[in-house]
Write an enzyme that holds these catalytic residues in place. Sequence first.
Site, PDB file in Angstrom:
ATOM      1  N   SER A 239      -9.965  14.529  -6.973  1.00  0.00           N
ATOM      2  CA  SER A 239      -9.691  15.566  -6.102  1.00  0.00           C
ATOM      3  C   SER A 239      -8.143  16.190  -6.178  1.00  0.00           C
ATOM      4  CB  SER A 239     -10.523  15.300  -4.681  1.00  0.00           C
ATOM      5  OG  SER A 239      -9.555  14.292  -4.219  1.00  0.00           O
ATOM      6  N   LYS A 240      -7.892  17.069  -5.375  1.00  0.00           N
ATOM      7  CA  LYS A 240      -6.702  17.751  -5.378  1.00  0.00           C
ATOM      8  C   LYS A 240      -5.657  16.266  -4.833  1.00  0.00           C
ATOM      9  CE  LYS A 240      -7.507  22.396  -4.932  1.00  0.00           C
ATOM     10  NZ  LYS A 240      -7.828  23.203  -3.736  1.00  0.00           N
ATOM     11  N   ARG A 241      -6.142  15.412  -4.162  1.00  0.00           N
ATOM     12  CA  ARG A 241      -5.342  14.361  -3.669  1.00  0.00           C
ATOM     13  C   ARG A 241      -4.716  13.530  -4.747  1.00  0.00           C
ATOM     14  NH1 ARG A 241      -7.838  10.205  -1.686  1.00  0.00           N
ATOM     15  NH2 ARG A 241      -9.716  10.907  -2.445  1.00  0.00           N
ATOM     16  N   HIS A 242      -5.405  13.701  -5.909  1.00  0.00           N
ATOM     17  CA  HIS A 242      -5.130  13.008  -7.190  1.00  0.00           C
ATOM     18  C   HIS A 242      -4.048  13.737  -7.845  1.00  0.00           C
ATOM     19  CE1 HIS A 242      -9.066  11.155  -6.200  1.00  0.00           C
ATOM     20  NE2 HIS A 242      -8.182   9.828  -6.203  1.00  0.00           N
ATOM     21  N   GLY A 243      -3.683  15.061  -7.663  1.00  0.00           N
ATOM     22  CA  GLY A 243      -3.298  15.880  -8.483  1.00  0.00           C
ATOM     23  C   GLY A 243      -3.880  17.214  -8.910  1.00  0.00           C
TER      24      GLY A 243
END
Length: 466
Positions: A239-243
Amino acid sequence: MSQPRLRFAPSPTGYLHVGGARTALFNWLLAKKEQGTFILRIEDTDVARSTEESVNAIFEGMRWLGLDWNEGPFFQTERFPVYREFVEKLLAEGKAYRCYCTPEELEAKRELAMKEGRKPKYDGTCRSLRAVTPERPFAVRFRAPHDGITAFNDLVKGPISFNNEELDDLIIQRSDGTPTYNFTVVIDDATMAITTVIRGDDHVNNTPRQILLYEALGYPVPQFAHVPMILGADKTRLSKRHGATSVMAYRDMGFLPEAMVNYLVRLGWSYGDEEIFSREELVQKFSIENVGRSAGVFNPDKLLWLNAHYIKTGDPVRLADLLTPFLHERNVDTSQGPDLTMVVRTLQERSRTLVEMADGALFYFRDDFAYEEEAAAKFLKADVDPLFEELLLHLRNLDPFNQSGIEAAFKELCSARGIKLGQIGPAVRVALCGGTTSPGIYEVIEVLGKNESLKRISRALDFLRR
Ligand code: GLU
């Protein structure tokens, strides 16, 4: 085997996600490998969440990755009459029925079931109703078998089976007349004669319901290949948390489509321990059998490594084209100054992304840069003054002005003065580029050309005499 028909069926509710792109890629590769057909179908029945912008983002992402389709794009919202027709057919055959239960009633039943510890399943109130009540709103439900099992052999996951008892009488058409997801997918895959459905494994649970619909409609059931999702480094769903998770964000970060394609395929598929595959090799070697059962972990470093490889080995003319927008973003007028292809050649070895390449190329196009303070203090000192003077002479007379001539001029200067290249090279580098990192100075001088190189060396002379 007859030629396969495959499809990518994204819902246009956001950008093209790397997971979706990988699904598209697997379908595309198999279609190409087996001379089959690849279909693009936009599943836009969720009108509230679907946007035109997202449809365009999907097209853009597919084009960027080079995933051309043979049929479509088909839009589900343009196919409502088709779905309606099949609903009517199932109703007429008694394979579907009208359900008059209101949302409130269904909700109450659901709550009761939960309270009593039962699975919240439709209780079949309308399943055996004979009368049609034309004035009351109704949904249409599929009359699913409630015993037996539905099994399929997933090409990635192996045999999977579900007890039909677990499955509900699925709503296929809502009371507002719109068809539901599991129904439209089946009608489309059936009427588009899809032979293999490759999709994310979040759809495994939908598959038995869909198989029952194929059977009721009398269509052959396609093969299914459910591809594991992509995880982030912490093993949770990417998800966006990972980039960045949008394919186009990677283009904007300076990745090449061939690196992205290579990376995405390898994220779920392997072929011995080979890492680098051209598109042609992928088409030759790809097979669903070699798609792994376990989820791939997105590794940005590996993507970067692949990108560096493709930049290093890429055609400089093409790279120059791809680099141009990045330079424009940096206010560089690429119609002026050195030849962009030559610039690229000097930077291919040292750039992992087009962004790095663009940043590294800036000095070629700007001569008003400030010298890096530390580098200027260390290298632009009085002792290089006579060396620069002499270098100016050498370079001014050089013809043709090319790398081997430039190198010879430096050698001559060094031997005449009894110095090592290290005593002048770094100073020249600062003079030409402003700092101590750049491609080799002979290359830089050649690419800048005679006038610009002389100008920059003279400017450094002014600086050290100030
Ligand atoms: N539209 C679905 C999705 O985006 C895909 C359905 C399918 O591939 O069967 O998840």
